[in-house]
Design a protein around this motif. Sequence first.
Motif, PDB file in Angstrom:
ATOM      1  N   VAL A 122       8.115   8.678   0.565  1.00  0.00           N
ATOM      2  CA  VAL A 122       9.278   7.803   0.715  1.00  0.00           C
ATOM      3  C   VAL A 122       9.374   6.897  -0.509  1.00  0.00           C
ATOM      4  O   VAL A 122       8.377   6.318  -0.950  1.00  0.00           O
ATOM      5  CB  VAL A 122       9.168   6.954   2.000  1.00  0.00           C
ATOM      6  CG1 VAL A 122      10.319   5.959   2.096  1.00  0.00           C
ATOM      7  CG2 VAL A 122       9.149   7.862   3.229  1.00  0.00           C
ATOM      8  N   GLN A 123      10.573   6.790  -1.068  1.00  0.00           N
ATOM      9  CA  GLN A 123      10.784   5.976  -2.260  1.00  0.00           C
ATOM     10  C   GLN A 123      11.304   4.591  -1.885  1.00  0.00           C
ATOM     11  O   GLN A 123      12.012   4.422  -0.897  1.00  0.00           O
ATOM     12  CB  GLN A 123      11.780   6.659  -3.199  1.00  0.00           C
ATOM     13  CG  GLN A 123      11.334   8.035  -3.674  1.00  0.00           C
ATOM     14  CD  GLN A 123      10.016   7.993  -4.423  1.00  0.00           C
ATOM     15  OE1 GLN A 123       9.824   7.166  -5.322  1.00  0.00           O
ATOM     16  NE2 GLN A 123       9.100   8.883  -4.063  1.00  0.00           N
ATOM     17  N   LEU A 124      10.945   3.596  -2.687  1.00  0.00           N
ATOM     18  CA  LEU A 124      11.435   2.236  -2.498  1.00  0.00           C
ATOM     19  C   LEU A 124      12.586   2.004  -3.474  1.00  0.00           C
ATOM     20  O   LEU A 124      12.375   2.008  -4.691  1.00  0.00           O
ATOM     21  CB  LEU A 124      10.308   1.228  -2.752  1.00  0.00           C
ATOM     22  CG  LEU A 124      10.618  -0.244  -2.451  1.00  0.00           C
ATOM     23  CD1 LEU A 124      10.943  -0.429  -0.977  1.00  0.00           C
ATOM     24  CD2 LEU A 124       9.429  -1.121  -2.846  1.00  0.00           C
ATOM     25  N   ILE A 168       5.822   1.777   2.838  1.00  0.00           N
ATOM     26  CA  ILE A 168       7.027   1.807   2.005  1.00  0.00           C
ATOM     27  C   ILE A 168       8.279   1.733   2.875  1.00  0.00           C
ATOM     28  O   ILE A 168       9.243   1.021   2.537  1.00  0.00           O
ATOM     29  CB  ILE A 168       7.067   3.089   1.140  1.00  0.00           C
ATOM     30  CG1 ILE A 168       5.811   3.179   0.265  1.00  0.00           C
ATOM     31  CG2 ILE A 168       8.318   3.119   0.283  1.00  0.00           C
ATOM     32  CD1 ILE A 168       5.708   2.116  -0.788  1.00  0.00           C
ATOM     33  N   ALA A 169       8.281   2.456   3.985  1.00  0.00           N
ATOM     34  CA  ALA A 169       9.437   2.425   4.887  1.00  0.00           C
ATOM     35  C   ALA A 169       9.687   1.008   5.394  1.00  0.00           C
ATOM     36  O   ALA A 169      10.833   0.551   5.473  1.00  0.00           O
ATOM     37  CB  ALA A 169       9.208   3.379   6.057  1.00  0.00           C
ATOM     38  N   ILE A 224       3.219  -1.796  -6.140  1.00  0.00           N
ATOM     39  CA  ILE A 224       2.866  -0.682  -5.263  1.00  0.00           C
ATOM     40  C   ILE A 224       1.643   0.017  -5.823  1.00  0.00           C
ATOM     41  O   ILE A 224       1.587   0.354  -7.006  1.00  0.00           O
ATOM     42  CB  ILE A 224       4.019   0.335  -5.137  1.00  0.00           C
ATOM     43  CG1 ILE A 224       5.254  -0.320  -4.501  1.00  0.00           C
ATOM     44  CG2 ILE A 224       3.586   1.534  -4.291  1.00  0.00           C
ATOM     45  CD1 ILE A 224       6.441   0.615  -4.393  1.00  0.00           C
ATOM     46  N   SER A 225       0.648   0.237  -4.967  1.00  0.00           N
ATOM     47  CA  SER A 225      -0.504   1.046  -5.378  1.00  0.00           C
ATOM     48  C   SER A 225      -0.723   2.144  -4.353  1.00  0.00           C
ATOM     49  O   SER A 225      -0.469   1.972  -3.166  1.00  0.00           O
ATOM     50  CB  SER A 225      -1.758   0.180  -5.534  1.00  0.00           C
ATOM     51  OG  SER A 225      -2.276  -0.181  -4.273  1.00  0.00           O
ATOM     52  N   GLN A 266       0.849  -1.186   0.000  1.00  0.00           N
ATOM     53  CA  GLN A 266       0.000   0.000   0.000  1.00  0.00           C
ATOM     54  C   GLN A 266       0.886   1.238   0.000  1.00  0.00           C
ATOM     55  O   GLN A 266       1.741   1.410   0.868  1.00  0.00           O
ATOM     56  CB  GLN A 266      -0.891  -0.017   1.240  1.00  0.00           C
ATOM     57  CG  GLN A 266      -1.665   1.235   1.512  1.00  0.00           C
ATOM     58  CD  GLN A 266      -2.674   1.546   0.437  1.00  0.00           C
ATOM     59  OE1 GLN A 266      -2.435   2.421  -0.387  1.00  0.00           O
ATOM     60  NE2 GLN A 266      -3.783   0.846   0.432  1.00  0.00           N
ATOM     61  N   GLY A 267       0.704   2.121  -0.986  1.00  0.00           N
ATOM     62  CA  GLY A 267       1.531   3.310  -1.110  1.00  0.00           C
ATOM     63  C   GLY A 267       0.898   4.568  -0.567  1.00  0.00           C
ATOM     64  O   GLY A 267       1.374   5.668  -0.833  1.00  0.00           O
TER      65      GLY A 267
END
Length: 353
Positions: A42-44, A15-16, A35-36, A8-9
């Motif tokens: 925060v970027q993966l 994401i963390a 990812i949705s 879940q984005g």
Amino acid sequence: MKVLYAIQGTGNGHIARAREIVPILSKMCELDLFISGSNSQVQLPHEVKFRSKGLSIFYDKSGGVSLTKTIANIRPKALIREIKELPVEKYDLIINDFEFISAHAALLKGVPCVGFGHQAAFRSAATPRPRRRDPVGELILKHYAPADSVIGLHFDRYAPSIHTPIIRSEVRSLTPQTSRHFTVYLPHYDDKLLISILTEQKDCHWHLFTKNVRSINAHKNVTLLPIDSKNFTQSLANSNGLVTGAGFESPAEAMFLGKKVLALPIRGQYEQKCNAKALKMMGVTVVKKIGKRFPQKLRTWIETAQPVAVDYPDMTEQILEHVLSQKEISQAVGSKVFSLPTIFRQTGLFRLG
């Protein structure tokens, strides 16, 4: 085993947590990522095979969920098309961190799916709830992302299927210090409102993390910083304490680092009310909203609150092994005991193109 890890984005917590999980999980299986959601800062740093705007929650500037924005961004036909087209049948197992599309795709196509993460903990009746339960909130937590079995994460092990938080390795490796500032992350409140309150506490310094600035700038005793995982973690590690929402990852990491926490749950988000109840049971200061009495409550917290002692051992590999072991359970269950009612088939939603 070929696994799709669906994340879940909405917000930054999922994401963390995935940043810590993906390197370990990728050694245990053949892994793809989905990812949705559209409002995480925060970027993966890993290859993502599938992306979607999905369903996202949006907030107003006064501490609550914006139903208007949230509903306006729902695209029913597009969601149904994505559910039908997501190739979950190519995977042996779906690991679902409260992600709508992959969960319903697995339901539709009969693919084993394990619900994993903080929201999965609410499948247990033992997880703390507020005195007044919200029936709609309970339905969302239990049925938003259907799964055959669940492995939850929470502040404590309220049930055998619930583990304590996965603390990021960069947090575990820190040596916490105490400097003169407090760290603040309240994205559901307006920056101007927060600055007006924080500047009143003239003997304190504040690190206010916000998506509304691109570079560090100061306003009296308040330093505004862009949302950045590394900078936030460093600020927290050296802080006197954390003022934040009643989420999961940030309060858990703050308590792990020995910091006191003041939690302001997002109005209209039932999960945060439940988290607030759990935090209050542990001895964390919880304030319902920023109102006329908030400055005094903040002052009391500054002067008298103490950190809550927690024991969160590094069990990430064992937890992920537990998650992967759910494949056989998911196959045996088959009936999707946690699924939504048969509304999709009854209404013929999947016939929409």
